[in-house]
Design an enzyme around this catalytic site. Sequence first.
Site, PDB file in Angstrom:
ATOM      1  N   LEU A 194      58.944  46.623  53.846  1.00  0.00           N
ATOM      2  CA  LEU A 194      60.011  47.618  53.733  1.00  0.00           C
ATOM      3  C   LEU A 194      59.612  49.011  54.210  1.00  0.00           C
ATOM      4  O   LEU A 194      60.354  49.967  54.030  1.00  0.00           O
ATOM      5  CB  LEU A 194      60.506  47.682  52.284  1.00  0.00           C
ATOM      6  CG  LEU A 194      61.049  46.351  51.735  1.00  0.00           C
ATOM      7  CD1 LEU A 194      61.545  46.527  50.314  1.00  0.00           C
ATOM      8  CD2 LEU A 194      62.165  45.822  52.627  1.00  0.00           C
ATOM      9  N   CYS A 195      58.432  49.121  54.816  1.00  0.00           N
ATOM     10  CA  CYS A 195      58.012  50.401  55.408  1.00  0.00           C
ATOM     11  C   CYS A 195      58.721  50.621  56.742  1.00  0.00           C
ATOM     12  O   CYS A 195      58.908  49.681  57.514  1.00  0.00           O
ATOM     13  CB  CYS A 195      56.502  50.412  55.644  1.00  0.00           C
ATOM     14  SG  CYS A 195      55.550  50.903  54.205  1.00  0.00           S
ATOM     15  N   HIS A 196      59.080  51.866  57.023  1.00  0.00           N
ATOM     16  CA  HIS A 196      59.691  52.200  58.306  1.00  0.00           C
ATOM     17  C   HIS A 196      58.617  52.294  59.395  1.00  0.00           C
ATOM     18  O   HIS A 196      57.482  52.675  59.134  1.00  0.00           O
ATOM     19  CB  HIS A 196      60.445  53.528  58.216  1.00  0.00           C
ATOM     20  CG  HIS A 196      61.637  53.475  57.324  1.00  0.00           C
ATOM     21  ND1 HIS A 196      61.532  53.629  55.955  1.00  0.00           N
ATOM     22  CD2 HIS A 196      62.952  53.267  57.592  1.00  0.00           C
ATOM     23  CE1 HIS A 196      62.748  53.526  55.420  1.00  0.00           C
ATOM     24  NE2 HIS A 196      63.618  53.313  56.385  1.00  0.00           N
ATOM     25  N   MET A 201      52.041  55.569  52.846  1.00  0.00           N
ATOM     26  CA  MET A 201      51.611  54.174  52.998  1.00  0.00           C
ATOM     27  C   MET A 201      50.661  54.018  54.186  1.00  0.00           C
ATOM     28  O   MET A 201      49.740  53.187  54.148  1.00  0.00           O
ATOM     29  CB  MET A 201      52.824  53.256  53.161  1.00  0.00           C
ATOM     30  CG  MET A 201      53.708  53.177  51.920  1.00  0.00           C
ATOM     31  SD  MET A 201      52.792  52.873  50.389  1.00  0.00           S
ATOM     32  CE  MET A 201      51.962  51.340  50.761  1.00  0.00           C
ATOM     33  N   GLU A 202      50.878  54.799  55.219  1.00  0.00           N
ATOM     34  CA  GLU A 202      49.981  54.739  56.372  1.00  0.00           C
ATOM     35  C   GLU A 202      48.570  55.195  55.993  1.00  0.00           C
ATOM     36  O   GLU A 202      47.570  54.590  56.396  1.00  0.00           O
ATOM     37  CB  GLU A 202      50.529  55.593  57.517  1.00  0.00           C
ATOM     38  CG  GLU A 202      51.678  54.960  58.286  1.00  0.00           C
ATOM     39  CD  GLU A 202      52.980  54.905  57.520  1.00  0.00           C
ATOM     40  OE1 GLU A 202      53.887  54.159  57.932  1.00  0.00           O
ATOM     41  OE2 GLU A 202      53.113  55.591  56.484  1.00  0.00           O
ATOM     42  N   ASP A 214      33.816  43.015  55.340  1.00  0.00           N
ATOM     43  CA  ASP A 214      33.624  41.976  56.360  1.00  0.00           C
ATOM     44  C   ASP A 214      32.301  42.152  57.108  1.00  0.00           C
ATOM     45  O   ASP A 214      31.606  41.175  57.385  1.00  0.00           O
ATOM     46  CB  ASP A 214      34.782  42.008  57.355  1.00  0.00           C
ATOM     47  CG  ASP A 214      34.612  40.988  58.468  1.00  0.00           C
ATOM     48  OD1 ASP A 214      34.601  39.778  58.174  1.00  0.00           O
ATOM     49  OD2 ASP A 214      34.446  41.401  59.639  1.00  0.00           O
TER      50      ASP A 214
END
Length: 230
Positions: free
Chosen positions: A146-148, A184-185, A199
């Site tokens: 739901l992120c743009h 969010m980014e 990793d």
Amino acid sequence: MLVRRLSTKFAALARPFCSNTRHDIATTIAELNKEMEVVFGEAPSNGFGASVADDVKAQETQFTSQGSEEGAGGLTHISNTGEAQMVDVSPKVISKRTATASCKVMLGKKVFDLVSANQMAKGDVLSVAKIAGISGAKHTSSLIPLCHNITLTHVHIDLKLNPDDFSVEIEGEAACSEKTGVEMEAMTAVTIAGLTVYDMCKAASKDIQISDVRLERKTGGKSGDWFRRK
């Protein structure tokens, strides 16, 4: 038998209303009407069905009202019916926005020493993690539904080795000139950087931990500036 069936049906009807129950309740009412017609020779009056339908409608109205109130000042990704939705940002004004996030990767002394000496088999851990974090920020809308999809103007990732607790401290900043923020980014950037550290080092230890992923501060937008209090 009929009494038992009726008690079961009424128990189901008494449950709280949700977006998927309206059809089930209508079906239940129809089944009850059929069974009562078989037993008594005629269907019940409209009073039963209408009464239950009115109750259902009242619950639906109450649920919708509560959803609207939450959407106004709470969970904007939830619609009036409780379903997930992508927020419409078209009415918003374009402004410069920034966000800074952080996380920590606990390596342990053995792995910390290897990373410090740049002796990991996969190569330079911090450099690879930095590039991965920048790439992660650019792919946020693909990872989080739901992120743009916004155009980033700047992404910066900083990774520091902390000898006090044998960790990698990661801080990431993202910026844009858009109608929605870049929190969010920034958080995706540090998370992907942290996962990349894992990793790169997992061959030496499986005990590595990624923790404290959080937003530190943000600027711009309707809600204004915000920062985490120490």
